[in-house]
Scaffold this motif. Structure first.
Motif, mmCIF file in Angstrom:
data_model
loop_
_atom_site.group_PDB
_atom_site.id
_atom_site.type_symbol
_atom_site.label_atom_id
_atom_site.label_comp_id
_atom_site.label_asym_id
_atom_site.label_seq_id
_atom_site.Cartn_x
_atom_site.Cartn_y
_atom_site.Cartn_z
ATOM 1 N N VAL A 237 -5.540 4.676 -8.423
ATOM 2 C CA VAL A 237 -4.965 4.834 -7.095
ATOM 3 C C VAL A 237 -3.863 5.882 -7.168
ATOM 4 O O VAL A 237 -3.061 5.862 -8.085
ATOM 5 N N GLU A 238 -3.835 6.801 -6.207
ATOM 6 C CA GLU A 238 -2.759 7.759 -6.128
ATOM 7 C C GLU A 238 -1.745 7.224 -5.121
ATOM 8 O O GLU A 238 -2.052 7.062 -3.955
ATOM 9 N N ALA A 239 -0.546 6.936 -5.590
ATOM 10 C CA ALA A 239 0.510 6.409 -4.721
ATOM 11 C C ALA A 239 1.393 7.559 -4.261
ATOM 12 O O ALA A 239 1.754 8.418 -5.045
ATOM 13 N N LYS A 240 1.724 7.561 -2.992
ATOM 14 C CA LYS A 240 2.588 8.600 -2.436
ATOM 15 C C LYS A 240 3.787 7.942 -1.788
ATOM 16 O O LYS A 240 3.651 6.894 -1.160
ATOM 17 N N PRO A 241 4.976 8.541 -1.923
ATOM 18 C CA PRO A 241 6.167 7.959 -1.301
ATOM 19 C C PRO A 241 6.028 7.895 0.216
ATOM 20 O O PRO A 241 5.359 8.726 0.817
ATOM 21 N N ALA A 242 6.672 6.914 0.796
ATOM 22 C CA ALA A 242 6.656 6.776 2.244
ATOM 23 C C ALA A 242 7.285 8.013 2.880
ATOM 24 O O ALA A 242 8.228 8.575 2.347
ATOM 25 N N GLY A 243 6.746 8.437 3.996
ATOM 26 C CA GLY A 243 7.297 9.574 4.716
ATOM 27 C C GLY A 243 6.852 10.929 4.218
ATOM 28 O O GLY A 243 7.322 11.951 4.669
ATOM 29 N N ARG A 244 5.944 11.000 3.274
ATOM 30 C CA ARG A 244 5.463 12.283 2.741
ATOM 31 C C ARG A 244 4.031 12.488 3.117
ATOM 32 O O ARG A 244 3.258 11.668 3.240
ATOM 33 N N ASP B 166 10.398 18.409 -3.149
ATOM 34 C CA ASP B 166 10.209 19.764 -2.638
ATOM 35 C C ASP B 166 11.185 20.784 -3.216
ATOM 36 O O ASP B 166 10.906 21.977 -3.187
ATOM 37 N N LEU B 167 12.330 20.335 -3.743
ATOM 38 C CA LEU B 167 13.358 21.284 -4.160
ATOM 39 C C LEU B 167 13.726 21.262 -5.635
ATOM 40 O O LEU B 167 13.933 22.309 -6.241
ATOM 41 N N ALA C 155 11.054 7.447 -8.957
ATOM 42 C CA ALA C 155 11.268 8.731 -9.630
ATOM 43 C C ALA C 155 12.617 9.281 -9.193
ATOM 44 O O ALA C 155 13.020 9.117 -8.035
ATOM 45 N N THR C 156 13.295 9.952 -10.116
ATOM 46 C CA THR C 156 14.609 10.535 -9.854
ATOM 47 C C THR C 156 14.525 12.033 -10.065
ATOM 48 O O THR C 156 13.952 12.487 -11.060
ATOM 49 N N ASP C 157 15.105 12.806 -9.129
ATOM 50 C CA ASP C 157 15.095 14.262 -9.296
ATOM 51 C C ASP C 157 16.392 14.733 -9.956
ATOM 52 O O ASP C 157 17.301 13.939 -10.212
ATOM 53 N N ALA C 158 16.466 16.019 -10.236
ATOM 54 C CA ALA C 158 17.605 16.594 -10.941
ATOM 55 C C ALA C 158 18.903 16.476 -10.149
ATOM 56 O O ALA C 158 19.988 16.522 -10.723
ATOM 57 N N ALA C 159 18.821 16.293 -8.833
ATOM 58 C CA ALA C 159 20.013 16.126 -8.006
ATOM 59 C C ALA C 159 20.469 14.668 -7.945
ATOM 60 O O ALA C 159 21.483 14.363 -7.333
ATOM 61 N N GLY C 160 19.712 13.774 -8.576
ATOM 62 C CA GLY C 160 20.074 12.359 -8.608
ATOM 63 C C GLY C 160 19.477 11.524 -7.494
ATOM 64 O O GLY C 160 19.745 10.330 -7.404
ATOM 65 N N PHE C 161 18.646 12.123 -6.645
ATOM 66 C CA PHE C 161 18.003 11.372 -5.573
ATOM 67 C C PHE C 161 16.831 10.565 -6.140
ATOM 68 O O PHE C 161 16.083 11.064 -6.976
ATOM 69 N N VAL C 162 16.702 9.341 -5.648
ATOM 70 C CA VAL C 162 15.648 8.441 -6.119
ATOM 71 C C VAL C 162 14.674 8.169 -4.978
ATOM 72 O O VAL C 162 15.084 7.872 -3.856
#
Length: 86
Positions: free
Chosen positions: A79-86, A4-5, A55-62
């Motif tokens: 298949v479209e995979a979505k992260p848990a909790g989204r 999201d960010l 996947a890793t974002d620019a802030a280093g979160f995986v």
């Protein structure tokens, strides 16, 4: 993959607990907070398989997600995979 960010900067997948393989967005650039990936798995044996993507974002979160699927010799649909909790 979606954040999201901050933009996604790296992605990889592992099949059946094997080595991680780098992924690149379908548009060729890591430059968005949402990226699409296409994974070609080649010839797989019939039976149960586990595909894990991270996947890793620019802030280093995986973030990661997994898909369990079975093959019976027939082709499977994308298949479209979505992260848990989204």
């Amino acid at each position: 993959a979606q954040d999201d960010l901050t933009p996604i900067v790296r992605a990889a997948y592992s099949l059946d607990g094997g080595a991680w393989t780098s992924l690149f967005p379908t548009d060729g650039l890591f430059d968005q907070t949402r990226e699409e990936f296409r994974i070609e798995l080649g010839d797989l044996k019939s039976g149960r398989h586990v595909l894990v993507m991270r996947a890793t974002d620019a802030a280093g979160f995986v973030g990661s997600t997994s898909v369990v699927f079975s093959l019976d010799g027939a082709a499977i649909a994308p298949v479209e995979a979505k992260p848990a909790g989204r």
